[in-house]
Design a protein around this motif. Structure first.
Motif, mmCIF file in Angstrom:
data_model
loop_
_atom_site.group_PDB
_atom_site.id
_atom_site.type_symbol
_atom_site.label_atom_id
_atom_site.label_comp_id
_atom_site.label_asym_id
_atom_site.label_seq_id
_atom_site.Cartn_x
_atom_site.Cartn_y
_atom_site.Cartn_z
ATOM 1 N N VAL A 88 0.850 -1.196 0.000
ATOM 2 C CA VAL A 88 0.000 0.000 0.000
ATOM 3 C C VAL A 88 0.881 1.240 0.000
ATOM 4 O O VAL A 88 1.938 1.269 0.637
ATOM 5 N N GLN A 89 0.469 2.239 -0.770
ATOM 6 C CA GLN A 89 1.121 3.548 -0.743
ATOM 7 C C GLN A 89 0.056 4.608 -0.506
ATOM 8 O O GLN A 89 -1.079 4.478 -0.943
ATOM 9 N N ARG A 90 0.454 5.677 0.156
ATOM 10 C CA ARG A 90 -0.432 6.789 0.492
ATOM 11 C C ARG A 90 0.086 8.056 -0.170
ATOM 12 O O ARG A 90 1.257 8.410 -0.022
ATOM 13 N N HIS A 91 -0.770 8.749 -0.909
ATOM 14 C CA HIS A 91 -0.361 9.950 -1.627
ATOM 15 C C HIS A 91 -1.425 11.037 -1.472
ATOM 16 O O HIS A 91 -2.616 10.728 -1.371
ATOM 17 N N PRO A 92 -1.029 12.310 -1.487
ATOM 18 C CA PRO A 92 -2.025 13.388 -1.436
ATOM 19 C C PRO A 92 -2.804 13.463 -2.745
ATOM 20 O O PRO A 92 -2.303 13.071 -3.807
ATOM 21 N N LEU A 93 -4.017 13.976 -2.667
ATOM 22 C CA LEU A 93 -4.853 14.108 -3.855
ATOM 23 C C LEU A 93 -4.151 14.914 -4.939
ATOM 24 O O LEU A 93 -4.265 14.609 -6.132
ATOM 25 N N GLN A 94 -3.392 15.934 -4.530
ATOM 26 C CA GLN A 94 -2.745 16.808 -5.506
ATOM 27 C C GLN A 94 -1.700 16.080 -6.344
ATOM 28 O O GLN A 94 -1.263 16.593 -7.378
ATOM 29 N N ALA A 95 -1.270 14.881 -5.899
ATOM 30 C CA ALA A 95 -0.252 14.139 -6.642
ATOM 31 C C ALA A 95 -0.815 13.455 -7.883
ATOM 32 O O ALA A 95 -0.052 12.985 -8.729
ATOM 33 N N LEU A 96 -2.158 13.370 -7.986
ATOM 34 C CA LEU A 96 -2.756 12.734 -9.160
ATOM 35 C C LEU A 96 -2.502 13.581 -10.409
ATOM 36 O O LEU A 96 -2.537 14.815 -10.333
ATOM 37 N N PRO A 97 -2.260 12.955 -11.567
ATOM 38 C CA PRO A 97 -2.180 11.507 -11.780
ATOM 39 C C PRO A 97 -0.869 10.933 -11.242
ATOM 40 O O PRO A 97 0.173 11.582 -11.304
ATOM 41 N N LEU A 98 -0.953 9.717 -10.734
ATOM 42 C CA LEU A 98 0.187 9.031 -10.152
ATOM 43 C C LEU A 98 0.767 8.014 -11.125
ATOM 44 O O LEU A 98 0.031 7.376 -11.881
ATOM 45 N N ASP A 99 2.068 7.854 -11.088
ATOM 46 C CA ASP A 99 2.748 6.775 -11.793
ATOM 47 C C ASP A 99 3.758 6.208 -10.807
ATOM 48 O O ASP A 99 4.844 6.749 -10.626
#
Length: 348
Positions: free
Chosen positions: A276-287
């Protein structure tokens, strides 16, 4: 309870005991019990296997597909109680730290990593995880002096580490040490695959530009043809791309502090993630790449599996446990190893 349901629980419990928590049983029965609680769907079956009749309470079979915050907290409370009784169990402290980090409770994760490192100070992976937790617990996700020292020590112990120099470069950039960050990342380039190296080169170009250096060296930097997987993944990592559906994003106003969890778990198995990884919404789109370093369970690694189910969850609460109002992408089942990226779209 029907015989069919009972048999199903036993089958799942047997699989989980072997694949997830069996290695902990020999070190401490109490830690074993605490870990079992972290997989509440298996409570009935696992308690049957280890001879704890209280686990046969029918209420245990009515748990939802996803852990509720209460059940997770109960499991963590049990683990903490055991660590108070026996604080010399490094696996328990590491599990507690990863569980708190997965919840977004980074200060508690940081403190648990401190305890784990007191028992196992020369573990490179643990040092990197602890440094990351320290940064996440600080305002602005800044790496302080102690976190940087951890990263440098991890790199000295494991010169082939990918995550240690990646985070070290971020820490240097945070301090305005742009030339040093570029040099740190340039040394990492030969150990990366071509696509990840290309993404890192963009960061190096930005760092060199900020330092007033030409970008020529970045373009010429070699990349090993058989390089390992990207910065945040082990060799058996899984590339995942996550995006918001454009129509959904246009018509829905999302909270700026929302969090995106990218989760891989065993298909049809326990709800506890294997990565599992956790990222802020602003990081979308994620790769990103999910790997063994993203596992909250030290006894269950992504690289040991042949198939996983991958999905993304948008959480307004910032908690990995599902709550009302969360949004999830469609789950994608993937055979491992896989070279093709998994495409996930939230709000589709």
């Amino acid at each position: 309870m029907t015989y069919a349901f009972f048999a199903l629980l036993l089958a799942i419990a047997a699989l989980a005991a072997v694949a997830i928590v069996w290695p902990l049983r020999s070190t401490s029965p109490r830690v074993f019990g605490a870990v079992v609680l972290l997989v509440p769907l298996l409570t009935l079956g696992l308690y049957t296997l280890v001879g704890t009749p209280a686990g046969l309470d029918p209420a245990a079979a009515r748990l939802s597909e996803i852990d509720t915050p209460e059940s997770l907290e109960a499991a963590i409370a049990e683990l903490q109680a055991e660590l108070e009784r026996n604080p010399t169990q490094v696996e328990g402290w590491a599990l507690l730290a990863r569980s708190r980090a997965m919840q977004g409770r980074f200060a508690e994760a940081r403190d648990a990593y401190v305890q784990a490192l007191m028992l196992l100070p020369d573990d490179a992976n643990l040092l990197v995880e602890a440094a990351e937790a320290r940064a996440q617990a600080n305002e602005g996700n800044r790496f302080d002096d102690e976190a940087i020292a951890m990263l440098q020590r991890a790199l000295a112990i494991d010169p082939e580490s990918q995550r240690a120099p990646w985070f070290l470069g971020i820490a240097q950039r945070q301090r305005g040490q742009d030339a040093e960050a570029a040099a740190t990342w340039e040394a990492l380039l030969p150990r990366l695959d071509a696509s990840t190296a290309a993404a890192l080169r963009q960061q190096i170009v930005a760092a060199r530009e900020a330092a007033g250096l030409p970008p020529d060296a970045v373009i010429a930097a070699p990349v090993a043809p058989d390089a390992a997987q990207p910065v945040e993944a082990a060799a058996d990592g899984l590339r995942v791309r996550v995006a918001l559906d454009p129509d959904f994003a246009a018509r829905v106003r999302l909270r700026g502090d929302s969090v995106v969890f990218v989760i891989a778990r065993v298909p049809g198995g326990p709800p506890m993630p294997v990565a599992v990884q956790r990222h802020p919404l602003q990081a979308l789109p994620l790769d990103i790449v999910l790997g063994d370093g993203d596992s909250p369970m030290p006894t269950q690694k992504l690289s040991a599996l042949r198939e996983v189910e991958v999905f993304a969850r948008l959480s307004a609460s910032g908690d990995a446990a599902r709550s009302d109002g969360d949004l999830e992408s469609a789950a994608v089942r993937v055979a491992l190893p896989s070279s093709a990226p998994v495409e996930l779209v939230i709000g589709e």
